[in-house]
Design a protein around this motif. Structure first.
Motif, PDB file in Angstrom:
ATOM      1  N   VAL A 224      43.959  47.059  43.685  1.00  0.00           N
ATOM      2  CA  VAL A 224      43.198  46.271  42.709  1.00  0.00           C
ATOM      3  C   VAL A 224      43.464  46.798  41.309  1.00  0.00           C
ATOM      4  O   VAL A 224      43.367  48.003  41.056  1.00  0.00           O
ATOM      5  CB  VAL A 224      41.690  46.326  43.032  1.00  0.00           C
ATOM      6  CG1 VAL A 224      40.894  45.564  41.969  1.00  0.00           C
ATOM      7  CG2 VAL A 224      41.427  45.752  44.416  1.00  0.00           C
ATOM      8  N   VAL A 225      43.814  45.893  40.417  1.00  0.00           N
ATOM      9  CA  VAL A 225      44.017  46.229  38.998  1.00  0.00           C
ATOM     10  C   VAL A 225      42.859  45.696  38.152  1.00  0.00           C
ATOM     11  O   VAL A 225      42.280  46.435  37.341  1.00  0.00           O
ATOM     12  CB  VAL A 225      45.346  45.663  38.483  1.00  0.00           C
ATOM     13  CG1 VAL A 225      45.537  45.974  36.999  1.00  0.00           C
ATOM     14  CG2 VAL A 225      46.508  46.222  39.281  1.00  0.00           C
ATOM     15  N   LEU A 226      42.477  44.446  38.351  1.00  0.00           N
ATOM     16  CA  LEU A 226      41.466  43.804  37.517  1.00  0.00           C
ATOM     17  C   LEU A 226      40.774  42.726  38.333  1.00  0.00           C
ATOM     18  O   LEU A 226      41.403  42.067  39.174  1.00  0.00           O
ATOM     19  CB  LEU A 226      42.113  43.196  36.271  1.00  0.00           C
ATOM     20  CG  LEU A 226      41.204  42.468  35.282  1.00  0.00           C
ATOM     21  CD1 LEU A 226      40.237  43.440  34.621  1.00  0.00           C
ATOM     22  CD2 LEU A 226      42.026  41.731  34.234  1.00  0.00           C
ATOM     23  N   ILE A 227      39.488  42.544  38.080  1.00  0.00           N
ATOM     24  CA  ILE A 227      38.703  41.501  38.752  1.00  0.00           C
ATOM     25  C   ILE A 227      37.918  40.734  37.692  1.00  0.00           C
ATOM     26  O   ILE A 227      37.273  41.352  36.826  1.00  0.00           O
ATOM     27  CB  ILE A 227      37.719  42.111  39.786  1.00  0.00           C
ATOM     28  CG1 ILE A 227      38.467  42.892  40.854  1.00  0.00           C
ATOM     29  CG2 ILE A 227      36.880  41.004  40.439  1.00  0.00           C
ATOM     30  CD1 ILE A 227      37.556  43.596  41.842  1.00  0.00           C
ATOM     31  N   HIS A 228      37.971  39.408  37.760  1.00  0.00           N
ATOM     32  CA  HIS A 228      37.128  38.608  36.866  1.00  0.00           C
ATOM     33  C   HIS A 228      36.779  37.311  37.581  1.00  0.00           C
ATOM     34  O   HIS A 228      37.430  36.900  38.558  1.00  0.00           O
ATOM     35  CB  HIS A 228      37.841  38.330  35.526  1.00  0.00           C
ATOM     36  CG  HIS A 228      39.077  37.508  35.658  1.00  0.00           C
ATOM     37  ND1 HIS A 228      39.056  36.150  35.674  1.00  0.00           N
ATOM     38  CD2 HIS A 228      40.384  37.878  35.785  1.00  0.00           C
ATOM     39  CE1 HIS A 228      40.303  35.685  35.793  1.00  0.00           C
ATOM     40  NE2 HIS A 228      41.112  36.731  35.873  1.00  0.00           N
ATOM     41  N   ALA A 229      35.720  36.679  37.098  1.00  0.00           N
ATOM     42  CA  ALA A 229      35.227  35.453  37.726  1.00  0.00           C
ATOM     43  C   ALA A 229      36.074  34.271  37.300  1.00  0.00           C
ATOM     44  O   ALA A 229      36.625  34.228  36.194  1.00  0.00           O
ATOM     45  CB  ALA A 229      33.763  35.222  37.369  1.00  0.00           C
ATOM     46  N   VAL A 230      36.167  33.311  38.211  1.00  0.00           N
ATOM     47  CA  VAL A 230      36.873  32.070  37.929  1.00  0.00           C
ATOM     48  C   VAL A 230      35.813  31.006  37.625  1.00  0.00           C
ATOM     49  O   VAL A 230      35.068  30.583  38.519  1.00  0.00           O
ATOM     50  CB  VAL A 230      37.738  31.633  39.121  1.00  0.00           C
ATOM     51  CG1 VAL A 230      38.446  30.317  38.812  1.00  0.00           C
ATOM     52  CG2 VAL A 230      38.762  32.711  39.450  1.00  0.00           C
ATOM     53  N   LEU A 231      35.703  30.623  36.362  1.00  0.00           N
ATOM     54  CA  LEU A 231      34.694  29.680  35.918  1.00  0.00           C
ATOM     55  C   LEU A 231      35.358  28.354  35.587  1.00  0.00           C
ATOM     56  O   LEU A 231      36.275  28.293  34.739  1.00  0.00           O
ATOM     57  CB  LEU A 231      33.941  30.220  34.692  1.00  0.00           C
ATOM     58  CG  LEU A 231      33.257  31.568  34.884  1.00  0.00           C
ATOM     59  CD1 LEU A 231      32.648  32.032  33.573  1.00  0.00           C
ATOM     60  CD2 LEU A 231      32.194  31.483  35.975  1.00  0.00           C
ATOM     61  N   GLY A 232      34.898  27.304  36.252  1.00  0.00           N
ATOM     62  CA  GLY A 232      35.445  25.964  35.978  1.00  0.00           C
ATOM     63  C   GLY A 232      36.899  25.900  36.367  1.00  0.00           C
ATOM     64  O   GLY A 232      37.310  26.263  37.476  1.00  0.00           O
ATOM     65  N   ASN A 233      37.710  25.393  35.445  1.00  0.00           N
ATOM     66  CA  ASN A 233      39.149  25.230  35.707  1.00  0.00           C
ATOM     67  C   ASN A 233      39.961  26.401  35.210  1.00  0.00           C
ATOM     68  O   ASN A 233      41.183  26.317  35.198  1.00  0.00           O
ATOM     69  CB  ASN A 233      39.640  23.934  35.039  1.00  0.00           C
ATOM     70  CG  ASN A 233      38.967  22.717  35.656  1.00  0.00           C
ATOM     71  OD1 ASN A 233      38.674  22.708  36.859  1.00  0.00           O
ATOM     72  ND2 ASN A 233      38.749  21.685  34.848  1.00  0.00           N
ATOM     73  N   THR A 234      39.295  27.482  34.745  1.00  0.00           N
ATOM     74  CA  THR A 234      40.048  28.607  34.206  1.00  0.00           C
ATOM     75  C   THR A 234      40.553  29.480  35.318  1.00  0.00           C
ATOM     76  O   THR A 234      39.922  29.573  36.372  1.00  0.00           O
ATOM     77  CB  THR A 234      39.130  29.431  33.271  1.00  0.00           C
ATOM     78  OG1 THR A 234      37.992  29.895  34.010  1.00  0.00           O
ATOM     79  CG2 THR A 234      38.690  28.589  32.099  1.00  0.00           C
TER      80      THR A 234
END
Length: 234
Positions: A224-234
């Motif tokens: 794992v390098v980075l984690i972020h949420a997927v919001l909408g179409n992003t």
């Protein structure tokens, strides 16, 4: 043997005088007591024949001093023991037995703090996340899916995963499947491996982008390098 007149006019023999002197010499209470004569004499009469013998004076002195101390009378068992009078602020505080909290992967996820608390939020809200992955050389690709479990080492359990990665067009690595094994010595498995379909897209002359969909995946934290949420179409 000649008689010798005594001090009171009574005639005594020399043997009687010797016996008298010997008795005085071995008499412990006599003024003419002679310890050396007492040691070599076999006519010594001990004042207390049943007295306890000691090896030296130090042992006798210790026993003698111990005998001078007053003996404490033992209290009978029927007699009640004295109780200490406690003041209200000196009374012992009643304590409750602490129940040890059971710890497992689920309780640790609930107690997560810091950046891990954000993962707990994504897991509870079932927010899709995007995980940037790496290999031994650098960034490998990314995975998108819904987080269902994690731990403090950033090991992730994902569901509905779409994995995208890039590799060289000429790869040296191959995957051995049960279909490729045709030998009488190795019998086929009852449930052969059915890997997901990999979609390949050529990005450049030497690089190919691969994409596959996996229903469930466990990812080790070291990838794992980075984690972020997927919001909408992003």
């Amino acid at each position: 043997m000649a008689d010798v007149p005594g001090p009171s006019g009574v005639k005594t023999t020399k043997n009687e005088e010797k016996d008298t002197k010997l008795e005085d010499a071995i008499d412990f209470y006599s003024e003419h007591f002679d310890p050396l004569v007492t040691l070599y004499s076999n006519q010594v009469k001990l004042p207390k024949p049943n007295a306890k013998p000691f090896d030296n004076l130090a042992m006798w002195n210790s026993h003698y001093r111990r005998g001078e101390t007053k003996k404490v009378e033992k209290k009978s068992k029927d007699q009640p023991l004295p109780q200490r009078r406690w003041l209200p602020h000196q009374l012992p505080i009643p304590s409750k037995k602490q129940t040890r909290k059971e710890k497992n992967i689920f309780t640790r996820m609930d107690d997560a703090q810091g950046p891990l608390s954000l993962l707990r939020k994504y897991m509870q809200e079932k927010t899709p996340i995007k995980v940037i992955t790496r290999n031994d050389k650098g960034v490998r690709g990314y995975c998108t899916g819904v987080l269902i479990a994690f731990d403090k080492h950033w090991n992730l359990a994902l569901t509905g995963v779409v994995e995208v990665w890039r590799r060289p067009a000429k790869s040296k690595y191959t995957v051995l499947l049960d279909k490729d094994v045709e030998s009488e010595e190795v019998p086929p498995r009852p449930h052969p491996i059915s890997p997901p379909v990999i979609e390949k897209k050529k990005i450049s002359k030497n690089v190919i982008e691969c994409r596959q969909t996996v229903s469930q995946m466990i990812m080790r934290g070291e990838h794992v390098v980075l984690i972020h949420a997927v919001l909408g179409n992003t």
